[in-house]
Design a protein around this motif. Structure first.
Motif, PDB file in Angstrom:
ATOM      1  N   ALA A  55       0.835  -1.209   0.000  1.00  0.00           N
ATOM      2  CA  ALA A  55       0.000   0.000   0.000  1.00  0.00           C
ATOM      3  C   ALA A  55       0.868   1.257   0.000  1.00  0.00           C
ATOM      4  O   ALA A  55       0.579   2.232  -0.701  1.00  0.00           O
ATOM      5  CB  ALA A  55      -0.925  -0.005   1.214  1.00  0.00           C
ATOM      6  N   TYR A  58       2.304   1.696  -3.510  1.00  0.00           N
ATOM      7  CA  TYR A  58       1.304   2.250  -4.420  1.00  0.00           C
ATOM      8  C   TYR A  58       1.144   3.757  -4.185  1.00  0.00           C
ATOM      9  O   TYR A  58       1.004   4.541  -5.133  1.00  0.00           O
ATOM     10  CB  TYR A  58      -0.042   1.560  -4.210  1.00  0.00           C
ATOM     11  N   ALA A  67      -3.684   1.877  -3.655  1.00  0.00           N
ATOM     12  CA  ALA A  67      -3.254   1.991  -2.260  1.00  0.00           C
ATOM     13  C   ALA A  67      -4.452   1.903  -1.322  1.00  0.00           C
ATOM     14  O   ALA A  67      -4.410   1.207  -0.295  1.00  0.00           O
ATOM     15  CB  ALA A  67      -2.510   3.308  -2.052  1.00  0.00           C
ATOM     16  N   ALA A  70      -5.610  -1.620  -1.115  1.00  0.00           N
ATOM     17  CA  ALA A  70      -4.699  -2.451  -0.320  1.00  0.00           C
ATOM     18  C   ALA A  70      -4.917  -2.220   1.172  1.00  0.00           C
ATOM     19  O   ALA A  70      -4.943  -3.183   1.965  1.00  0.00           O
ATOM     20  CB  ALA A  70      -3.254  -2.144  -0.699  1.00  0.00           C
ATOM     21  N   TYR A  71      -5.078  -0.960   1.562  1.00  0.00           N
ATOM     22  CA  TYR A  71      -5.321  -0.674   2.982  1.00  0.00           C
ATOM     23  C   TYR A  71      -6.663  -1.250   3.432  1.00  0.00           C
ATOM     24  O   TYR A  71      -6.786  -1.766   4.552  1.00  0.00           O
ATOM     25  CB  TYR A  71      -5.288   0.831   3.240  1.00  0.00           C
TER      26      TYR A  71
END
Length: 340
Positions: A55, A58, A67, A70-71
């Motif tokens: 993340a 990204y 990002a 991903a988080y």
């Protein structure tokens, strides 16, 4: 036995890949690190360090949507990771997703309720959105938790200004300046606050400091000169205003204020000279014509006084009956005298 060896080999490969990704990550090679973290996660989707670092990669690469995703995935796996909450909140805020960002900042604070930075993050988030009522209790909480910073005092000052508590706003500004004495912008805000509130005596010290720091700033010189004029410190007012005019020759407010200083000192000639300049800039403004007329009247120049009284009457909107009456009567008196 063969199966165990294969598992160990795969584990070793994934660990080596993660270590290699970490090396790239530390070196700031974000694209290379991201590719390797993606490979690690293909083997183990639950590997939290790889997901977090991916993340970050990204984010560094400008791929905000990836990002954020991903988080979100990471927090679905483990919702107690404070740094992930904060980073996600920041990205959502930057993406104009304020409602979601606020939710994440709130959750981050719930994870670390005693953390000053978590409280400040939420307070500043609300301040950026001009949600003063929501920001204020968090700002006060940060002040209570301490230690206080210039950033906090500036935010508190802005909040109190929005709450129309100017005295408290200035108090916080002064505290911010005490922690960040070289911040010219803070001194300017404090000076303008006092000036706007017509507390000229208190406006003078920060203005003096501003002029010391920026001696060629005509605006600061004007504000300082005007403040001196209001407290009747005429020699100091003259010095500041004349310097402002030297720097900014079309500063009509400086000319007008300087004319008022000389008028107050009954220096009719100098006042008339400056008022003539004001009229050059603002020929359709009635009041300067009236004041100039009185200067010529004091100087015994009836001809010019009549011209200016009549010009005032031509432009006058009738907002001041006493002044209009005085101009009319005085013009008639002077005209009669000239006919004799």
């Amino acid at each position: 036995m063969t199966t165990l060896i294969l598992v160990l080999a795969l584990f070793q490969t994934a660990q080596d890949l993660y270590n290699s990704a970490a090396t790239d990550f530390e070196a700031g090679r974000w694209a290379e690190a991201a590719t390797k973290y993606e490979s690690v996660l293909k083997e183990d989707t639950s590997h939290i360090p790889s997901r977090f670092n991916l993340a970050v990669c990204y984010t560094k690469l400008g791929n905000t949507d990836a990002a954020i995703a991903a988080y979100r995935t990471l927090l679905d796996q483990n919702g107690t990771i404070y740094e992930a909450r904060v980073n996600l909140a920041i990205l959502l805020d930057q993406s104009s997703k304020r409602d979601e960002a606020g939710e994440q900042f709130e959750k981050a604070l719930n994870l670390h309720p005693d953390d000053v930075q978590a409280e400040l993050n939420l307070a500043m988030f609300y301040m950026r959105g001009n949600e003063i009522d929501k920001a204020y209790p968090h700002l006060i909480a940060v002040q209570t938790k301490g230690p206080s910073t210039a950033e906090l005092y500036v935010a508190l000052s802005e909040a109190e200004h929005a709450r129309q508590n100017e005295a408290k706003s200035r108090e916080y500004l002064e505290k911010a300046i005490s922690l960040d004495s070289k911040n010219t912008n803070l001194r300017r805000q404090l000076a303008i606050s006092y000036f706007t509130d017509k507390d000229y005596a208190k406006a003078i010290p920060p203005l003096v400091e501003l002029v010391r720091l920026e001696p060629t700033n005509a605006d600061y010189l004007y504000l300082l000169g005007k403040s001196y004029e209001q407290v009747k410190a005429y020699p100091l007012a003259i010095a500041a205003l004349e310097q402002a005019i030297r720097i900014k020759s079309d500063d009509v407010e400086a000319y007008a204020t300087l004319s008022a200083v000389f008028y107050a000192q009954e220096n009719w000639g100098r006042a008339a000279q400056l008022l003539s300049r004001v009229i050059e800039f603002r020929p359709r403004e009635a009041l300067p014509h009236f004041v100039l007329a009185t200067c010529w009247d004091h100087l015994g120049n009836a001809k010019e006084a009549i011209v200016q009284y009549n010009k005032f009457l031509e432009l006058d909107d009738g907002s001041n009956d006493a002044r209009s009456f005085q101009a009319r009567q005085r013009a008639r008196t002077l005209e009669r005298r000239q006919k004799k």
